[in-house]
Scaffold this motif. Structure first.
Motif, PDB file in Angstrom:
ATOM      1  N   TRP A  72       0.750  -1.345   0.012  1.00 49.43           N
ATOM      2  CA  TRP A  72       0.187  -0.116  -0.130  1.00 49.43           C
ATOM      3  C   TRP A  72       0.822   0.991  -0.100  1.00 49.43           C
ATOM      4  O   TRP A  72       1.837   1.148   0.685  1.00 49.43           O
ATOM      5  CB  TRP A  72      -0.894   0.050   1.150  1.00 49.43           C
ATOM      6  CG  TRP A  72      -1.594  -1.208   1.309  1.00 49.43           C
ATOM      7  CD1 TRP A  72      -1.342  -2.407   2.066  1.00 49.43           C
ATOM      8  CD2 TRP A  72      -2.669  -1.857   0.657  1.00 49.43           C
ATOM      9  NE1 TRP A  72      -2.138  -3.551   1.993  1.00 49.43           N
ATOM     10  CE2 TRP A  72      -3.000  -3.110   0.641  1.00 49.43           C
ATOM     11  CE3 TRP A  72      -3.419  -1.073  -0.649  1.00 49.43           C
ATOM     12  CZ2 TRP A  72      -3.883  -3.919   0.227  1.00 49.43           C
ATOM     13  CZ3 TRP A  72      -4.430  -1.963  -1.145  1.00 49.43           C
ATOM     14  CH2 TRP A  72      -4.679  -3.308  -0.732  1.00 49.43           C
ATOM     15  N   GLY A  87      -7.058   2.675   4.755  1.00 55.51           N
ATOM     16  CA  GLY A  87      -6.294   2.006   3.635  1.00 55.51           C
ATOM     17  C   GLY A  87      -4.845   1.583   3.883  1.00 55.51           C
ATOM     18  O   GLY A  87      -4.211   0.645   3.287  1.00 55.51           O
ATOM     19  N   THR A  89      -1.640  -0.492   5.661  1.00 54.56           N
ATOM     20  CA  THR A  89      -1.545  -2.085   5.937  1.00 54.56           C
ATOM     21  C   THR A  89      -1.275  -2.023   7.534  1.00 54.56           C
ATOM     22  O   THR A  89      -0.424  -1.398   8.003  1.00 54.56           O
ATOM     23  CB  THR A  89      -0.635  -2.666   5.148  1.00 54.56           C
ATOM     24  OG1 THR A  89      -0.959  -2.585   3.632  1.00 54.56           O
ATOM     25  CG2 THR A  89      -0.295  -4.047   5.718  1.00 54.56           C
ATOM     26  N   VAL A 141     -10.563  -4.546   6.323  1.00 54.82           N
ATOM     27  CA  VAL A 141     -10.441  -5.372   5.225  1.00 54.82           C
ATOM     28  C   VAL A 141      -9.199  -6.394   5.510  1.00 54.82           C
ATOM     29  O   VAL A 141      -8.266  -5.922   5.505  1.00 54.82           O
ATOM     30  CB  VAL A 141     -10.364  -5.060   3.896  1.00 54.82           C
ATOM     31  CG1 VAL A 141     -10.434  -6.010   2.911  1.00 54.82           C
ATOM     32  CG2 VAL A 141     -11.525  -4.092   3.617  1.00 54.82           C
ATOM     33  N   GLN A 143      -6.842  -9.077   4.531  1.00 59.00           N
ATOM     34  CA  GLN A 143      -5.972  -9.526   3.154  1.00 59.00           C
ATOM     35  C   GLN A 143      -5.316 -10.684   2.943  1.00 59.00           C
ATOM     36  O   GLN A 143      -5.316 -11.471   1.975  1.00 59.00           O
ATOM     37  CB  GLN A 143      -5.111  -8.144   2.961  1.00 59.00           C
ATOM     38  CG  GLN A 143      -5.659  -6.965   2.847  1.00 59.00           C
ATOM     39  CD  GLN A 143      -6.156  -6.570   1.711  1.00 59.00           C
ATOM     40  OE1 GLN A 143      -5.761  -6.819   0.687  1.00 59.00           O
ATOM     41  NE2 GLN A 143      -7.424  -6.189   1.743  1.00 59.00           N
ATOM     42  N   PRO A 198      -9.881 -13.096  -0.136  1.00 48.37           N
ATOM     43  CA  PRO A 198     -10.194 -12.091  -1.087  1.00 48.37           C
ATOM     44  C   PRO A 198     -11.078 -11.108  -0.520  1.00 48.37           C
ATOM     45  O   PRO A 198     -12.340 -11.106  -0.502  1.00 48.37           O
ATOM     46  CB  PRO A 198     -10.942 -12.858  -1.990  1.00 48.37           C
ATOM     47  CG  PRO A 198     -11.294 -14.209  -1.103  1.00 48.37           C
ATOM     48  CD  PRO A 198      -9.980 -14.410  -0.095  1.00 48.37           C
ATOM     49  N   ASN A 199     -10.450  -9.958   0.111  1.00 46.75           N
ATOM     50  CA  ASN A 199     -11.243  -8.813   0.698  1.00 46.75           C
ATOM     51  C   ASN A 199     -12.488  -8.966   1.460  1.00 46.75           C
ATOM     52  O   ASN A 199     -13.369  -8.521   0.904  1.00 46.75           O
ATOM     53  CB  ASN A 199     -11.203  -7.989  -0.686  1.00 46.75           C
ATOM     54  CG  ASN A 199     -10.190  -7.391  -1.487  1.00 46.75           C
ATOM     55  OD1 ASN A 199      -9.066  -7.013  -0.935  1.00 46.75           O
ATOM     56  ND2 ASN A 199     -10.293  -7.497  -2.714  1.00 46.75           N
ATOM     57  N   ARG A 200     -12.187  -9.713   2.510  1.00 54.48           N
ATOM     58  CA  ARG A 200     -13.477  -9.800   3.312  1.00 54.48           C
ATOM     59  C   ARG A 200     -13.219  -8.815   4.675  1.00 54.48           C
ATOM     60  O   ARG A 200     -12.302  -8.672   5.303  1.00 54.48           O
ATOM     61  CB  ARG A 200     -13.142 -11.124   4.006  1.00 54.48           C
ATOM     62  CG  ARG A 200     -14.336 -11.633   4.772  1.00 54.48           C
ATOM     63  CD  ARG A 200     -14.391 -13.124   5.316  1.00 54.48           C
ATOM     64  NE  ARG A 200     -15.768 -13.519   5.842  1.00 54.48           N
ATOM     65  CZ  ARG A 200     -16.689 -13.920   5.175  1.00 54.48           C
ATOM     66  NH1 ARG A 200     -16.323 -14.233   3.930  1.00 54.48           N
ATOM     67  NH2 ARG A 200     -17.786 -14.297   5.949  1.00 54.48           N
ATOM     68  N   PRO A 201     -14.544  -8.207   4.494  1.00 52.47           N
ATOM     69  CA  PRO A 201     -14.655  -6.913   5.543  1.00 52.47           C
ATOM     70  C   PRO A 201     -14.497  -7.662   7.110  1.00 52.47           C
ATOM     71  O   PRO A 201     -15.046  -8.736   7.178  1.00 52.47           O
ATOM     72  CB  PRO A 201     -16.161  -6.722   5.319  1.00 52.47           C
ATOM     73  CG  PRO A 201     -16.457  -7.010   4.028  1.00 52.47           C
ATOM     74  CD  PRO A 201     -15.515  -8.123   3.602  1.00 52.47           C
ATOM     75  N   PHE A 231      -4.357  -6.928   7.544  1.00 54.65           N
ATOM     76  CA  PHE A 231      -5.561  -6.248   6.980  1.00 54.65           C
ATOM     77  C   PHE A 231      -5.053  -4.769   6.712  1.00 54.65           C
ATOM     78  O   PHE A 231      -4.016  -4.258   7.199  1.00 54.65           O
ATOM     79  CB  PHE A 231      -6.358  -6.080   8.404  1.00 54.65           C
ATOM     80  CG  PHE A 231      -5.822  -5.862   9.629  1.00 54.65           C
ATOM     81  CD1 PHE A 231      -6.083  -4.388  10.067  1.00 54.65           C
ATOM     82  CD2 PHE A 231      -5.175  -6.743  10.226  1.00 54.65           C
ATOM     83  CE1 PHE A 231      -5.773  -3.871  11.096  1.00 54.65           C
ATOM     84  CE2 PHE A 231      -4.875  -6.140  11.609  1.00 54.65           C
ATOM     85  CZ  PHE A 231      -4.888  -4.880  11.929  1.00 54.65           C
ATOM     86  N   THR A 232      -6.281  -4.068   6.354  1.00 57.68           N
ATOM     87  CA  THR A 232      -6.110  -2.664   5.901  1.00 57.68           C
ATOM     88  C   THR A 232      -7.224  -1.957   6.935  1.00 57.68           C
ATOM     89  O   THR A 232      -8.285  -2.481   7.159  1.00 57.68           O
ATOM     90  CB  THR A 232      -6.368  -2.249   4.472  1.00 57.68           C
ATOM     91  OG1 THR A 232      -7.653  -2.954   4.213  1.00 57.68           O
ATOM     92  CG2 THR A 232      -5.381  -2.882   3.635  1.00 57.68           C
TER      93      THR A 232
END
Length: 234
Positions: A72, A87, A89, A141, A143, A198-201, A231-232
């Protein structure tokens, strides 16, 4: 011998007369209900468990060192102009010392390696050890999930799972388990593998995140070292 998970006490301020969503609604729409009894047993559940899901799109890569660092533009926390900019990391590590037996947490079931005393091995009949991932931001999110081990047993291995464990946020309801990441050790000393999520909240209002390690043999040749969730921030 094992550090027990923290428990939170909540005061009940109000009783609301609403009908809350059913527990099944807590799983994402594209998550898949696991019905294979052998798979359920391998993950540490009863063979007839009916609320265990698999997150869609799980991908495993054992040679993805470049994927879980420096992704990022915000860079590492040490060079960020703000503490946790959106956003950016971040990481939440879990050491082997955080784990305790899924059912039996007595000292006769487990041991830490004699060398550095930080690597967990199975001694008894209990196959699974669990630990909760902490300090995750609600709305962030997921990652990547990475873990480390030492597997010197050619006849057995270790498996690892990251579960999203959920109940309704403001009412009673059954617990649902969703497998967000899974991996298996291969024969090597000081090995590591990364699983792409894959981008799980992140949902800490309804859920918490649990790491489970499965030891397929009671031997000091299988040693779990640590796990880490990337995660982000929201």
């Amino acid at each position: 011998m094992f550090k027990r998970l923290k428990t939170l006490s909540f005061g009940c301020a109000f009783i609301l007369g609403f009908h809350f969503s059913t527990p099944a609604a807590l799983a994402a729409s594209d998550d898949v209900l696991i019905t294979d009894p052998d798979l359920l047993e391998a993950m540490g559940f009863a063979r007839d468990m009916d609320k265990v899901y698999m997150a869609a799109g799980i991908e495993l890569s054992n040679n993805a060192d470049s994927m879980d660092a420096g992704l990022w533009s915000s860079g590492s926390p040490s060079v960020q102009p703000e503490l946790f900019p959106s956003g950016s990391t971040d990481y939440s590590p879990v050491s082997a010392k955080e784990f305790f037996g899924r059912v039996d947490s007595t000292g006769t079931q487990w041991q830490f390696s004699a060398g550095n005393s930080l690597e967990l091995s199975r001694l008894g009949t209990e196959r699974f050890a669990d630990a909760q991932v902490e300090d995750l931001p609600n709305g962030g999110v997921l990652q990547f999930f990475r873990w480390w081990w030492s597997d010197n047993d050619p006849n057995s291995a270790m498996g690892i799972f990251l579960f999203e464990v959920c109940q309704p946020s403001f009412g009673g309801g059954a617990v649902t388990f969703t497998t967000v990441a899974t991996s298996t050790s291969f024969d090597t000393a000081n090995g590591s593998a990364v699983v792409v999520i894959p981008n799980r909240p992140i949902d800490t209002q309804s859920c918490y995140y649990l790491v489970r390690v499965r030891f397929d043999a009671a031997t000091s040749l299988l040693r779990f070292q640590k796990a880490r969730l990337q995660f982000t921030h929201p």
